[in-house]
Design an enzyme around this catalytic site. Structure first.
Site, PDB file in Angstrom:
ATOM      1  N   ARG A  70      -5.238   1.213  -4.524  1.00  0.00           N
ATOM      2  CA  ARG A  70      -4.488   0.540  -3.454  1.00  0.00           C
ATOM      3  C   ARG A  70      -4.479  -0.971  -3.600  1.00  0.00           C
ATOM      4  O   ARG A  70      -5.461  -1.565  -4.024  1.00  0.00           O
ATOM      5  CB  ARG A  70      -5.069   0.924  -2.094  1.00  0.00           C
ATOM      6  N   ASP A  89      -9.736  -1.182   7.198  1.00  0.00           N
ATOM      7  CA  ASP A  89     -10.332  -0.166   8.059  1.00  0.00           C
ATOM      8  C   ASP A  89     -10.936  -0.814   9.293  1.00  0.00           C
ATOM      9  O   ASP A  89     -11.698  -1.791   9.184  1.00  0.00           O
ATOM     10  CB  ASP A  89     -11.440   0.596   7.327  1.00  0.00           C
ATOM     11  N   ASP A 143      -6.585  -2.135   1.522  1.00  0.00           N
ATOM     12  CA  ASP A 143      -7.150  -1.119   2.404  1.00  0.00           C
ATOM     13  C   ASP A 143      -7.814  -1.859   3.556  1.00  0.00           C
ATOM     14  O   ASP A 143      -8.702  -2.690   3.325  1.00  0.00           O
ATOM     15  CB  ASP A 143      -8.174  -0.272   1.637  1.00  0.00           C
ATOM     16  N   ARG A 192       0.850  -1.203   0.000  1.00  0.00           N
ATOM     17  CA  ARG A 192       0.000   0.000   0.000  1.00  0.00           C
ATOM     18  C   ARG A 192       0.875   1.239   0.000  1.00  0.00           C
ATOM     19  O   ARG A 192       1.758   1.410   0.828  1.00  0.00           O
ATOM     20  CB  ARG A 192      -0.914   0.013   1.234  1.00  0.00           C
TER      21      ARG A 192
END
Length: 164
Positions: free
Chosen positions: A93, A98, A96, A84
């Site tokens: 990307r 989160d 990712d 990344r």
């Protein structure tokens, strides 16, 4: 040591997207117990440059003894390990990750640690896979289940019960 339930969103739109998501889940396994990984979903880019490739998204739930801050730092480290780069906001990307939910905890330490994730309630690419594996999880801010949040975001009306 206390174990906290966690929900993490996974996404990729560069490289071997499915393998990257599977490898990210495997990289989390030493730190997150009892992992449940949703099915994968192809989704159009949202909130980024429209000229990007399609994303592959999933959600993962499990339990961790890491603090929310330590888990966030781990997610960022794993993203970096899998290539990344952040040349500009919204860039394509390889990976990712989160942090979406951390138990029923609400954390507001901007700009880096805000839990629940501030935009997850309107993102179907997060809510669809998360509802698949944790639909009953209650958002500690709204008091609403993930499934109900998903239905609201997709415009689904609650079914009539026939009572009353």
């Amino acid at each position: 040591m206390k174990s906290t339930p966690v929900a993490i969103a996974l996404g990729s739109n560069l490289g071997d997207r499915e393998q990257l998501l599977r490898d990210a889940a495997a990289a989390l396994a030493p730190f997150v117990d009892d992992i449940h990984l949703s099915s994968f979903r192809d989704t159009a880019p949202v909130g980024v440059n429209a000229d990007q490739p399609t994303f592959l998204n999933a959600a993962l739930t499990g339990h961790t003894s890491l603090s929310a801050r330590a888990l966030l730092e781990l997610l960022l480290e794993i993203e970096q390990q899998f290539g990344r780069r952040r040349p500009y906001p919204g860039a394509a990307r390889t990976l990712d990750l989160d942090l979406i939910l951390y138990g029923d905890t609400v954390i507001d330490e901007p700009p880096t640690l805000i839990v629940p994730h501030p935009r997850f309630r309107e993102r179907l690419f997060v809510l669809d896979p998360l509802a698949e594996i944790a639909g009953a999880w209650i958002d500690p801010v709204t008091g609403t289940s993930v499934k109900a949040l998903r239905d609201q975001a997709s415009g689904v009306r609650p079914r009539a019960t026939g009572l009353g």
